[in-house]
Design a protein around this motif. Structure first.
Motif, short mmCIF file in Angstrom:
data_model
loop_
_atom_site.label_atom_id
_atom_site.label_comp_id
_atom_site.label_asym_id
_atom_site.label_seq_id
_atom_site.Cartn_x
_atom_site.Cartn_y
_atom_site.Cartn_z
N UNK A 172 0.81 -1.22 0.00
CA UNK A 172 0.00 0.00 0.00
C UNK A 172 0.84 1.27 0.00
N UNK A 173 0.23 2.33 -0.54
CA UNK A 173 0.88 3.65 -0.50
C UNK A 173 0.31 4.50 0.61
N UNK A 174 -0.67 3.98 1.33
CA UNK A 174 -1.25 4.75 2.42
C UNK A 174 -2.39 3.99 3.07
N UNK A 175 -2.76 4.46 4.27
CA UNK A 175 -3.90 3.89 5.00
C UNK A 175 -4.92 5.01 5.17
N UNK A 176 -6.19 4.69 4.94
CA UNK A 176 -7.24 5.70 5.07
C UNK A 176 -8.23 5.25 6.15
N UNK A 177 -8.65 6.17 7.00
CA UNK A 177 -9.64 5.86 8.03
C UNK A 177 -10.92 6.64 7.72
N UNK A 178 -11.97 5.94 7.33
CA UNK A 178 -13.28 6.58 7.17
C UNK A 178 -13.96 6.39 8.52
N UNK A 179 -13.77 7.37 9.39
CA UNK A 179 -14.12 7.16 10.80
C UNK A 179 -13.98 8.49 11.54
N UNK A 180 -14.03 8.39 12.86
CA UNK A 180 -13.66 9.53 13.70
C UNK A 180 -12.18 9.41 14.03
N UNK A 181 -11.78 10.16 15.08
CA UNK A 181 -10.36 10.13 15.47
C UNK A 181 -9.97 8.80 16.10
N UNK A 182 -10.95 8.07 16.65
CA UNK A 182 -10.66 6.84 17.38
C UNK A 182 -9.89 5.82 16.54
N UNK A 183 -10.32 5.59 15.32
CA UNK A 183 -9.67 4.60 14.44
C UNK A 183 -8.27 5.09 14.06
N UNK A 184 -8.14 6.38 13.79
CA UNK A 184 -6.83 6.95 13.46
C UNK A 184 -5.83 6.69 14.60
N UNK A 185 -6.27 6.92 15.83
CA UNK A 185 -5.41 6.70 16.99
C UNK A 185 -5.04 5.22 17.10
N UNK A 186 -6.00 4.35 16.83
CA UNK A 186 -5.71 2.91 16.86
C UNK A 186 -4.66 2.55 15.81
N UNK A 187 -4.78 3.11 14.62
CA UNK A 187 -3.84 2.80 13.54
C UNK A 187 -2.43 3.24 13.94
N UNK A 188 -2.32 4.46 14.47
CA UNK A 188 -1.00 4.96 14.89
C UNK A 188 -0.41 4.04 15.96
N UNK A 189 -1.23 3.66 16.94
CA UNK A 189 -0.75 2.78 18.00
C UNK A 189 -0.37 1.40 17.45
#
Ligand SMILES: Nc1ncnc2c1ncn2[C@@H]1O[C@H](COP(=O)(O)OP(=O)(O)OP(=O)(O)O)[C@@H](O)[C@H]1O
Length: 492
Positions: A172-189
């Motif tokens: 992949x060239x990137x990860x996209x979160x169609x969500x709120x901030x919660x999923x983004x934080x999970x991805x970073x962690x």
């Protein structure tokens, strides 16, 4: 034909083509402008307006977004609603068709846009509209831009973290979160707990607003004056610009959490978390419960220490590094399975010699202590108007005491950031921070809640749902910032 002097305006390809039945000159210049003379001069800026193109027989269909309203498509303004529009032209020969197709492809490829994206959709975030947003906005625009997507619907809490921690990122060239901030934080962690975290955290991440708290994408889009909408977020990802983002490591003995948005203790945390009992009210619950909390205002004993950013060295009193002994046993430690135990293979936090930095301290009681990494906490809360994505600092907003009436007007100032100008608010930037939370001043048997990025990190004694321990104890914790560790797709 007269040749332009400016090399950027040199044609890459220029030919006569048929547009809407009439023969007309069409030129693609080195600066990525597609100029056509069809009922007057028209121009598309490929970088900004062209999503992609397809060859249909002897024609080429350019898929673009242009400013709504029809007229004046040259140099689309950065603000204003964009609409999808196709431009079709027919080169006069097969050779010309191949040349156009080759040169357009080369130009678009040179922009470094993502071609393969892994997309998380949280069907249960916010108003449960992420799946619809995906079908209505995300998929169609990515299809138009010829972006290949791999869809993954999250099925439970921490699912996105689990997937991000083992995903084959080479695909992949990137990860996209169609969500709120919660999923983004999970991805970073998830990325940071991988063995290859150093490479993994460089993976660009995009966010499409589909949650209750969309603070990160609001901060990104608002920084260039774009409204926080799903199409604007998707276009941002398609265009492929990136920016780095500071990551804060919150550490308490064996436990750590990687934060990209905020940490709250006191009034803001209490309103955020305790108002959950009024979830049936919708977004009004925050105003309703916020008013209750102001009318029955709590203050907490405790202490904060910090390493100030340059220019903020006069805040507080000098002190030594307050977190030397992190190994002390704690009777109210959370259970094994609840802890985010230190993983020795993942990221261990920033490499900063905290002990030898100049620490300052402010003692309580406090009404509220709030740390912010980016300006917007949610779409309607400009919590830290001076926060920068990758300055290497967190914005610290402290309120020690405040008359109730002033506090009410201050809370209404949260939507434009004017609260930080209040004489009751201390606003500064810090590189590292230690929180020593204490009990409520009026009810010493009751403690408070510490909240980070929408997660309850710690629930003290006598708090709302205190039987559900968070991953950390209501005790001293430390935060240090790693400048620009993560990467986001960004409008600029
Ligand atoms: N299928 C699912 N069912 C229940 N919870 C889920 C599911 N998928 C993800 N979650 C959890 O939902 C939480 C919220 O996700 P999201 O980022 O979309 O929205 P949010 O704005 O942070 O929160 P909110 O739930 O208040 O809208 C995440 O912490 C995630 O763990």
């Amino acid at each position: 034909m007269e040749q332009p002097e400016n090399p950027a305006e040199q044609p890459i390809v220029s030919d006569r083509v048929i547009i809407n039945g009439s023969e007309t000159p069409l030129t693609l210049t080195a600066d990525g402008k597609l100029r056509m003379r069809e009922r007057g001069q028209r121009c598309l800026t490929v970088e900004k307006e062209v999503l992609g193109f397809v060859t249909e027989g002897s024609k080429i269909r350019i898929r673009a977004v242009v400013k709504g309203g029809g007229a004046g498509i040259c140099c689309v303004a950065s603000k204003g609603a964009l609409v999808r529009k196709d431009f079709v032209f027919q080169p006069l020969s097969n050779d010309s068709l191949n040349l156009w197709s080759q040169k357009l492809r080369q130009y678009i490829d040179s922009l470094g846009r993502p071609k393969r994206l892994f997309v998380f959709v949280n069907p249960f975030g916010g108003k449960k509209s992420a799946s619809k947003i995906f079908v209505d906005h995300v998929k169609p625009l990515f299809d138009d831009a010829n972006v290949h997507i791999t869809l993954h619907e999250t099925q439970y809490q921490l699912h996105a973290k689990e997937v991000a921690s083992s995903l084959d990122l080479s695909k992949y060239d990137g990860i996209v979160c169609v969500s709120g901030d919660g999923i983004l934080v999970e991805v970073i962690n998830g990325l940071l707990e991988r063995e290859d975290w150093e490479a993994a955290i460089k993976m660009p991440i995009g966010v499409v607003p589909a949650g209750t708290g969309n603070g990160m994408v609001k901060s990104l889009l608002d920084s260039v004056g774009y409204p926080c909408t799903a199409p604007n977020a998707v276009l941002t990802i398609i265009r492929g610009h990136k920016r780095s983002l500071d990551v804060a490591t919150i550490l308490q003995r064996e436990t750590k959490f990687f934060s990209i948005l905020m940490l709250a203790w006191g009034l803001v945390a209490d309103i955020d978390i305790e108002s959950e009992k009024y979830r049936w009210m919708g977004s009004a619950r925050i105003d309703f419960y916020g008013l209750q909390r102001i009318l029955h205002l709590r203050q907490y004993n405790g202490c904060v220490s910090f390493v100030p950013a340059p220019g903020f060295e006069t805040y507080g009193e000098p002190t030594s590094y307050p977190n030397k002994s992190t190994g002390k046993p704690d009777s109210c430690n959370p259970s094994e399975e609840e802890s985010i135990k230190v993983r020795h293979h993942g990221y261990q936090g920033p490499n900063i010699d905290l002990e030898n930095l100049e620490w300052r301290t402010i003692s309580g009681p406090f009404v509220s202590v709030w740390l912010h990494n980016v300006p917007w906490g949610s779409e309607g809360t400009l919590a830290a108007p001076d926060a920068k994505f990758s300055d290497g600092y967190l914005d610290l907003i402290i309120m020690r005491d405040c008359p109730q009436l002033a506090l009410m007007s201050l809370m209404t100032g949260l939507n434009d950031g004017s609260h930080v100008k209040s004489p009751h608010v201390t606003y500064l930037k810090v590189k590292a921070f230690v929180l020593e939370p204490g009990p409520q001043t009026k009810e010493p048997t009751k403690e408070g809640i510490i909240d980070s990025d929408g997660e309850v990190l710690a629930r003290g004694k006598g708090t709302y749902k205190c039987d559900q321990k968070g991953p950390m104890a209501y005790d001293k914790l430390q935060i240090a910032v790693h400048q620009g560790l993560a990467t986001l797709f960004s409008p600029l």
